[in-house]
Design a protein around this motif. Structure first.
Motif, PDB file in Angstrom:
ATOM      1  N   GLU A 169      -4.938  -8.797  10.107  1.00 46.40           N
ATOM      2  CA  GLU A 169      -4.186  -9.727   9.244  1.00 46.40           C
ATOM      3  C   GLU A 169      -4.578  -9.540   7.779  1.00 46.40           C
ATOM      4  N   ASP A 170      -5.881  -9.350   7.543  1.00 43.97           N
ATOM      5  CA  ASP A 170      -6.344  -9.128   6.165  1.00 43.97           C
ATOM      6  C   ASP A 170      -5.725  -7.863   5.575  1.00 43.97           C
ATOM      7  N   GLN A 229      -2.103  -8.481   4.712  1.00 43.05           N
ATOM      8  CA  GLN A 229      -1.999  -9.294   3.511  1.00 43.05           C
ATOM      9  C   GLN A 229      -2.279  -8.473   2.251  1.00 43.05           C
ATOM     10  N   GLU A 230      -3.258  -7.569   2.354  1.00 45.03           N
ATOM     11  CA  GLU A 230      -3.561  -6.698   1.212  1.00 45.03           C
ATOM     12  C   GLU A 230      -2.376  -5.785   0.913  1.00 45.03           C
ATOM     13  N   SER A 259      -8.253 -10.415  13.196  1.00 47.35           N
ATOM     14  CA  SER A 259      -8.400 -11.061  11.888  1.00 47.35           C
ATOM     15  C   SER A 259      -8.415 -10.025  10.768  1.00 47.35           C
ATOM     16  N   GLU A 260      -9.105  -8.900  10.971  1.00 46.44           N
ATOM     17  CA  GLU A 260      -9.122  -7.858   9.949  1.00 46.44           C
ATOM     18  C   GLU A 260      -7.747  -7.215   9.805  1.00 46.44           C
ATOM     19  N   CYS A 291      -7.029   0.169   5.797  1.00 52.34           N
ATOM     20  CA  CYS A 291      -7.846   0.212   7.010  1.00 52.34           C
ATOM     21  C   CYS A 291      -8.929   1.278   6.919  1.00 52.34           C
ATOM     22  N   ARG A 293       1.021  -5.086  11.514  1.00 52.90           N
ATOM     23  CA  ARG A 293      -0.083  -5.659  12.303  1.00 52.90           C
ATOM     24  C   ARG A 293      -0.470  -4.723  13.438  1.00 52.90           C
TER      25      ARG A 293
END
Length: 296
Positions: free
Chosen positions: A33-34, A37-38, A30-31, A66, A19
């Motif tokens: 976290e995305d 998760q990916e 939020s991105e 990223c 993170r």
């Protein structure tokens, strides 16, 4: 515990670190976290037994994810520096929780994130992975599609930009708070001279009101111009319930009305004067922040 549960447990041990990497890359909680998760999805589909250094492998995967997200922004012709502020990490003055502390370690303040937003995707990835997390250039090079030497030059350009544009705040939290309180006192009184006394002559104010508001993010430069907006500051200081907070580890305030957050202000204090002010008052962005520590 089956193999999948064991792998998930190992992944969770790296989540906070990942993170932090993604937050520095993207400036969006939020991105970030995305992206994390990916990384988990890619790990769950990979041959984990063949991965010798799981932490390094995951850091590289997050970097690649990223980079794709940053390039997507560029392809959509977004200009993050001009359109919005990075997401702030807001914590109590008695200290951030452990996960927040990881996110903002190494003085990752809003001023630094603002400068990172101005870098090209490849520069940002090279700088963040190498300078902040110690990833060797020969491992970053395949991500950005450059040679190791060229990747080193990307990071060097980014480093010069950061050193030239990201102010280093005073380290004493009590002194930071003292300067902010002096600013608020002058704002309450509409004291133009008092505001000038605590503002750096080259102070920059960035106010992010959200895309729906006319003009999006407003940028003001210079002490006289910023102090000339004393009426706006007076409203912050008198009309709202004001709570001292830390914003990415620096002195800030959280304004609320009827228990609802209306703005977060961050102050970058350098040599006893305010060098930057960041104001986030976008209702949608505020709603996405974790401000539960300030309920009640």
């Amino acid at each position: 515990m089956d193999d999948k549960d064991f792998l998930a447990d190992r992944f969770e041990g790296h989540r906070s670190h990942l993170r932090a990497v993604a937050y520095r890359m993207l400036g969006s909680l939020s991105e970030a976290e995305d992206a994390v998760q990916e990384a988990w999805l890619r790990l769950s589909r990979a041959d984990a037994d063949g991965i010798e250094n799981l932490g390094g492998w995951l850091t590289t995967v997050v970097g690649r994810v990223c980079l794709d997200m940053l390039r997507s922004r560029t392809a959509r012709r977004e200009t993050p520096l001009e359109s919005h502020l990075p997401d702030p990490v807001v914590s109590r003055e008695d200290g951030a929780d452990p996960e927040e502390a990881v996110l903002i370690a190494d003085s990752v303040g809003l001023a630094l994130l603002v400068v990172l937003e101005s870098l090209s995707p490849a520069e940002r990835v090279a700088f963040v992975l190498h300078d902040m997390f110690g990833v060797p250039f020969d491992q970053i090079a395949p991500l950005v599609g450059r040679s190791a030497d060229t990747t080193k030059k990307l990071a060097s350009r980014a480093r010069r930009r950061v050193r030239g544009e990201a102010p280093v705040p005073d380290s004493d939290p009590a002194r930071q708070r003292e300067v902010v309180e002096a600013f608020l006192a002058a704002a309450r009184e509409g004291d133009f001279e008092g505001l000038l006394a605590v503002l750096d002559p080259e102070v920059v104010l960035r106010a992010d009101t959200g895309a729906a508001a006319a003009g999006g993010m407003r940028v003001l430069r210079g002490a006289a111009v910023v102090a000339g907006n004393a009426v706006g500051f007076q409203r912050f200081a008198t009309a709202y319930a004001t709570r001292p907070v830390l914003v990415n580890g620096a002195a800030g305030i959280l304004n609320s009305q009827d228990g609802r957050p209306v703005s977060v202000l961050s102050f970058i204090v350098v040599d006893g004067r305010i060098a930057e002010i960041h104001v986030l008052s976008d209702p949608d962005r505020l709603a996405g922040l974790d401000l539960t520590a300030f309920d009640g």
